[in-house]
Write a protein that holds these residues in place. Structure first.
Motif, PDB file in Angstrom:
ATOM      1  N   TRP A 179       0.835  -1.215   0.000  1.00  0.00           N
ATOM      2  CA  TRP A 179       0.000   0.000   0.000  1.00  0.00           C
ATOM      3  C   TRP A 179       0.859   1.250   0.000  1.00  0.00           C
ATOM      4  N   LEU A 180       1.959   1.178   0.720  1.00  0.00           N
ATOM      5  CA  LEU A 180       2.830   2.337   0.800  1.00  0.00           C
ATOM      6  C   LEU A 180       3.472   2.621  -0.557  1.00  0.00           C
ATOM      7  N   ARG A 181       3.862   1.548  -1.235  1.00  0.00           N
ATOM      8  CA  ARG A 181       4.503   1.717  -2.537  1.00  0.00           C
ATOM      9  C   ARG A 181       3.533   2.308  -3.553  1.00  0.00           C
ATOM     10  N   TRP A 182       2.294   1.811  -3.586  1.00  0.00           N
ATOM     11  CA  TRP A 182       1.309   2.328  -4.544  1.00  0.00           C
ATOM     12  C   TRP A 182       0.888   3.742  -4.172  1.00  0.00           C
ATOM     13  N   GLN A 183       0.762   4.001  -2.884  1.00  0.00           N
ATOM     14  CA  GLN A 183       0.380   5.352  -2.484  1.00  0.00           C
ATOM     15  C   GLN A 183       1.462   6.365  -2.855  1.00  0.00           C
ATOM     16  N   HIS A 184       2.700   5.920  -2.754  1.00  0.00           N
ATOM     17  CA  HIS A 184       3.813   6.784  -3.143  1.00  0.00           C
ATOM     18  C   HIS A 184       3.703   7.146  -4.631  1.00  0.00           C
ATOM     19  N   PHE A 185       3.388   6.142  -5.435  1.00  0.00           N
ATOM     20  CA  PHE A 185       3.244   6.371  -6.868  1.00  0.00           C
ATOM     21  C   PHE A 185       2.083   7.327  -7.161  1.00  0.00           C
ATOM     22  N   PHE A 186       0.920   7.071  -6.549  1.00  0.00           N
ATOM     23  CA  PHE A 186      -0.232   7.944  -6.810  1.00  0.00           C
ATOM     24  C   PHE A 186       0.029   9.371  -6.318  1.00  0.00           C
ATOM     25  N   ASN A 187       0.722   9.467  -5.198  1.00  0.00           N
ATOM     26  CA  ASN A 187       1.069  10.782  -4.680  1.00  0.00           C
ATOM     27  C   ASN A 187       1.872  11.579  -5.703  1.00  0.00           C
ATOM     28  N   LEU A 188       2.830  10.906  -6.294  1.00  0.00           N
ATOM     29  CA  LEU A 188       3.675  11.532  -7.313  1.00  0.00           C
ATOM     30  C   LEU A 188       2.843  11.963  -8.521  1.00  0.00           C
ATOM     31  N   LEU A 189       1.977  11.068  -8.973  1.00  0.00           N
ATOM     32  CA  LEU A 189       1.150  11.350 -10.145  1.00  0.00           C
ATOM     33  C   LEU A 189       0.216  12.537  -9.869  1.00  0.00           C
ATOM     34  N   PHE A 190      -0.451  12.505  -8.725  1.00  0.00           N
ATOM     35  CA  PHE A 190      -1.412  13.577  -8.402  1.00  0.00           C
ATOM     36  C   PHE A 190      -0.693  14.919  -8.243  1.00  0.00           C
ATOM     37  N   MET A 191       0.461  14.875  -7.593  1.00  0.00           N
ATOM     38  CA  MET A 191       1.166  16.138  -7.360  1.00  0.00           C
ATOM     39  C   MET A 191       1.647  16.769  -8.657  1.00  0.00           C
ATOM     40  N   MET A 192       1.923  15.941  -9.644  1.00  0.00           N
ATOM     41  CA  MET A 192       2.333  16.488 -10.944  1.00  0.00           C
ATOM     42  C   MET A 192       1.218  17.395 -11.480  1.00  0.00           C
ATOM     43  N   PHE A 193      -0.024  16.907 -11.436  1.00  0.00           N
ATOM     44  CA  PHE A 193      -1.149  17.721 -11.918  1.00  0.00           C
ATOM     45  C   PHE A 193      -1.371  18.948 -11.024  1.00  0.00           C
ATOM     46  N   TRP A 237       6.612   3.145 -14.168  1.00  0.00           N
ATOM     47  CA  TRP A 237       5.832   4.153 -13.421  1.00  0.00           C
ATOM     48  C   TRP A 237       6.121   5.552 -13.934  1.00  0.00           C
ATOM     49  N   MET A 238       7.389   5.825 -14.128  1.00  0.00           N
ATOM     50  CA  MET A 238       7.763   7.157 -14.602  1.00  0.00           C
ATOM     51  C   MET A 238       7.205   7.397 -16.003  1.00  0.00           C
ATOM     52  N   ALA A 239       7.159   6.343 -16.812  1.00  0.00           N
ATOM     53  CA  ALA A 239       6.610   6.488 -18.171  1.00  0.00           C
ATOM     54  C   ALA A 239       5.126   6.853 -18.082  1.00  0.00           C
ATOM     55  N   PHE A 257      -8.238  21.356  -8.370  1.00  0.00           N
ATOM     56  CA  PHE A 257      -9.163  20.931  -7.320  1.00  0.00           C
ATOM     57  C   PHE A 257      -9.477  19.430  -7.395  1.00  0.00           C
ATOM     58  N   SER A 258      -9.637  18.900  -8.606  1.00  0.00           N
ATOM     59  CA  SER A 258      -9.960  17.471  -8.714  1.00  0.00           C
ATOM     60  C   SER A 258      -8.816  16.634  -8.157  1.00  0.00           C
ATOM     61  N   PHE A 259      -7.603  16.997  -8.543  1.00  0.00           N
ATOM     62  CA  PHE A 259      -6.475  16.208  -8.047  1.00  0.00           C
ATOM     63  C   PHE A 259      -6.156  16.524  -6.591  1.00  0.00           C
ATOM     64  N   ASP A 260      -6.513  17.714  -6.132  1.00  0.00           N
ATOM     65  CA  ASP A 260      -6.413  17.998  -4.691  1.00  0.00           C
ATOM     66  C   ASP A 260      -7.235  16.977  -3.908  1.00  0.00           C
ATOM     67  N   LEU A 261      -8.448  16.761  -4.387  1.00  0.00           N
ATOM     68  CA  LEU A 261      -9.335  15.849  -3.661  1.00  0.00           C
ATOM     69  C   LEU A 261      -8.741  14.438  -3.646  1.00  0.00           C
ATOM     70  N   LEU A 262      -8.293  13.979  -4.815  1.00  0.00           N
ATOM     71  CA  LEU A 262      -7.703  12.642  -4.873  1.00  0.00           C
ATOM     72  C   LEU A 262      -6.454  12.561  -3.986  1.00  0.00           C
ATOM     73  N   TRP A 263      -5.675  13.612  -4.013  1.00  0.00           N
ATOM     74  CA  TRP A 263      -4.424  13.665  -3.233  1.00  0.00           C
ATOM     75  C   TRP A 263      -4.731  13.649  -1.730  1.00  0.00           C
ATOM     76  N   LEU A 264      -5.776  14.374  -1.343  1.00  0.00           N
ATOM     77  CA  LEU A 264      -6.156  14.396   0.070  1.00  0.00           C
ATOM     78  C   LEU A 264      -6.645  13.034   0.532  1.00  0.00           C
ATOM     79  N   ILE A 265      -7.448  12.389  -0.315  1.00  0.00           N
ATOM     80  CA  ILE A 265      -7.946  11.053   0.046  1.00  0.00           C
ATOM     81  C   ILE A 265      -6.758  10.102   0.174  1.00  0.00           C
ATOM     82  N   ASN A 266      -5.869  10.155  -0.803  1.00  0.00           N
ATOM     83  CA  ASN A 266      -4.670   9.311  -0.767  1.00  0.00           C
ATOM     84  C   ASN A 266      -3.869   9.583   0.513  1.00  0.00           C
ATOM     85  N   GLY A 267      -3.743  10.873   0.848  1.00  0.00           N
ATOM     86  CA  GLY A 267      -2.971  11.249   2.037  1.00  0.00           C
ATOM     87  C   GLY A 267      -3.633  10.781   3.324  1.00  0.00           C
ATOM     88  N   LEU A 268      -4.963  10.886   3.384  1.00  0.00           N
ATOM     89  CA  LEU A 268      -5.662  10.453   4.600  1.00  0.00           C
ATOM     90  C   LEU A 268      -5.535   8.949   4.798  1.00  0.00           C
TER      91      LEU A 268
END
Ligand SMILES: Nc1nc2c(c(=O)[nH]1)N[C@H]1C(S)=C(S)[C@@H](COP(=O)(O)O)O[C@H]1N2
Ligand SMILES: [Mo]
Length: 591
Positions: free
Chosen positions: A106-120, A354-356, A198-209
């Motif tokens: 879970w930590l590994r996937w959350q790290h990836f999603f965090n990176l993706l969301f923060m890019m947007f 992942w980076m691709a 805002f859309s990615f903020d929401l996803l990022w917040l959920i991921n963070g929580l």
């Protein structure tokens, strides 16, 4: 289609203006009334009265780094240095217990999603900044008081709001970004950028929580939370070891070094919540509720802090990535991809994959937005529109003091050009009639003297332009609740349409729809005075709306008529207002 509508007002609304592109995509040259592209400059910062380009940070940083390395390598000859490093090795078990569970999936996937969301989030955030490319510490956003800017000063001869013809508008002040940096890049695209942000903020917040919950329900919190003050001397030790070019031991699979731990702790538990809070405090609904518009937490201060968080995040990402590469790349990426303490090439392959994915999304975001802006608006509305709309219920009530009134108030929008308006103004509104009709039991026609004779109220409130500037002014006018009481909206009426005398920059009448419930907020008024004087034409004479729960673009100026409707599907392009139709804003904008 509206142009065929027999009603002269509805007929004057413009369906989506897409000049030649019948598929609804954006022609950048025609965008926002064809304002020419003006590119952002590199940020410059004001120190006293002088402006410095942030480009100076590159040579200054390089000199600072070289000098620091030189100093640390010299002091590394001394015995006490070695005693200090031995006492505080930097990866000590004193300040934290090792983690037994490595890097769970879970930590590994959350790290990836965090990176993706923060890019947007970061790219869209930069685009939002570029729409009003100045940062201030005063609530009034007065030109020349900004401490940071991405363009030159406001032209000195175009600042006077009494000079309605030649005023410098906030829209003219916006700048473009390269499309691979901002989303979507071109000038004044904030409406679209906000959906991404805002859309990615929401996803990022959920991921963070989820991350924080899982962190504390496993032993993973030990990676990030120091349990002893020993973390500080250990962090100094780690920094010294890096600067002496003798990298400290990398035990990252079970514990982070003290510098890492502090950086991660600050990022997760301070910077991320701060981004969220300073984002919310920029909203009229929140600031108006808590009265933070004028004080230390005013919009421009929190906007500056929000930007500070961005700078922190960028530095963090840069250092984090640098360290991944120089402290044992293959091992590090094995940790975060496969979750194993190995040096497998499969880990590297997964990292590259992942980076691709991130680069792929990076590449399509701007072209997709330019090609399918309505889709972005709809997707954003479905993701966060409903959540944003909830903030309309705050019914703001902040009333500031005369001392808080801003010495400067930016101007926006295209003034009315019609012969009719010119004549009405010349005769001091003698022939002006405000029409109030639609789904009401008692349609009204009110002359200017009749309007002035109605119950009125004063309020000192803060204006929040979507672009980022704000200003506090005293408004006086008729509460919309009084108008409603007189007109008596019928049960089916859900929305109130404010039609302006003026056209928007793309052509077609400027208008905007507000939920009926907002009309009963006690600060929703039809203003005819600003700062104790009759409203001037720049700011909306003879009448302009103040609905303090909403952003600036919904405060229709030069009001010609008000209509109560059940829905706005049949008006313009059916999105609830001029900017909603033409520039893809949302129709509920309490943030
Ligand atoms: N008719 C009309 N009303 C308008 C606009 C416009 O372009 N046309 N611009 C809006 C925007 S984007 C803002 S921020 C405010 C600006 O009000 P001000 O010029 O009094 O500061 O007016 C709003 N009302
Ligand atoms: Mo605005």
């Amino acid at each position: 289609m509206n142009p065929g509508d027999p009603d002269p007002l509805r007929g004057s609304l413009q369906p989506y203006y897409n000049q030649g592109h019948h598929d609804g995509s954006i022609v950048v040259d025609d965008w926002a009334g064809g304002i020419p592209e003006t590119r952002a400059q590199l940020p410059s910062v004001r120190i006293g009265r002088r402006w410095f380009s942030t480009l100076w940070l590159i040579p200054l940083g390089a000199v600072g780094l070289v000098l620091s390395i030189a100093v640390v390598r010299e002091i590394a000859h001394y015995q006490w240095y070695h005693e200090f490093i031995a006492a505080y090795p930097g990866t000590s078990m004193q300040y934290v217990q090792p983690v037994e569970s490595g890097f769970p999936w879970w930590l590994r996937w959350q790290h990836f999603f965090n990176l993706l969301f923060m890019m947007f989030i970061i790219r869209a955030g930069l685009q939002i900044l570029a729409d009003h490319p100045r940062l201030y510490l005063n609530a009034g956003s007065k030109p020349d008081t900004e401490w940071m800017r991405l363009r030159g000063p406001v032209p000195a001869d175009r600042r006077d709001s009494a000079d309605a013809e030649n005023i410098w508008t906030a829209k003219e002040d916006s700048v473009a970004l390269p499309k691979q940096l901002g989303i979507p890049g071109f000038r004044h695209s904030i409406g679209l950028a906000r959906w991404w942000h805002f859309s990615f903020d929401l996803l990022w917040l959920i991921n963070g929580l989820i991350f924080v919950v899982l962190l504390f329900s496993t032993d993973q919190w030990k990676r990030l939370v120091p349990t002893s003050f020993d973390v500080f001397p250990n962090a100094v030790s780690t920094a010294l070891q890096y600067l002496s070019l003798q990298l400290p031991e990398n035990a990252g699979f079970s514990t982070y070094n003290a510098l890492q731990l502090i950086a991660y702790f600050l990022t997760v538990f301070i910077a991320a919540p701060l981004a969220f809070i300073t984002g919310l405090l920029q909203a009229p609904s929140i600031a108006g509720k808590f009265g933070t518009g004028a004080g230390l937490l005013n919009r421009q201060v929190v906007r500056t802090i929000h930007f500070g968080v961005l700078v922190w995040m960028l530095i963090f990402i840069a250092m984090h990535t640098l360290m991944i590469f120089i402290t044992g790349f293959v091992g590090n990426v094995n940790h975060i991809t496969l979750g194993t303490n190995t040096n497998s090439w499969w880990g590297v392959a997964l990292y590259v994959a992942w980076m691709a994915v991130v680069v792929g999304f990076w590449w399509v975001a701007s072209p997709l937005t330019t090609k399918h802006p309505r889709l972005i608006q709809r997707a954003g509305q479905a993701t966060v529109g409903w959540l944003k709309g909830l903030l309309e219920r705050t019914n703001p009530s902040a009333d500031y003091s005369e001392d808080d009134i801003s010495p400067y108030f930016w101007t926006n929008g295209e003034k009315p050009e019609s012969e009719e308006f010119r004549r009405l103004k010349e005769t001091d509104w003698a022939d002006y009639r405000l029409r109030v009709d639609g789904l009401v039991d008692n349609p009204l026609e009110l002359s200017y003297p009749q309007l002035l004779a109605l119950p009125h109220q004063d309020q000192i409130t803060q204006h929040f332009c979507i672009q980022g500037w704000s200003g506090i002014a005293k408004w006086c006018g008729v509460p919309m609740s009084v108008i409603c009481e007189m007109a008596r909206p019928q049960a089916e009426a859900k929305w109130v349409v404010f039609y302006s005398f003026a056209d928007g920059p793309e052509g077609g009448r400027y208008y905007d729809c507000h939920p009926l419930a907002n009309m009963f907020h006690h600060q929703t008024i039809l203003a005819y005075e600003m700062n104790g004087e009759p409203l001037n034409v720049s700011h909306g004479a003879p009448l302009r709306l103040r609905d303090e729960v909403e952003l600036g673009f919904k405060q229709v100026k030069w009001i010609e008529s008000i209509e109560f409707v059940a829905s706005f599907d049949h008006l313009g392009a059916g999105q609830g207002g001029y900017n909603e139709d033409q520039e893809f804003y949302g129709y509920r904008m309490p943030i």
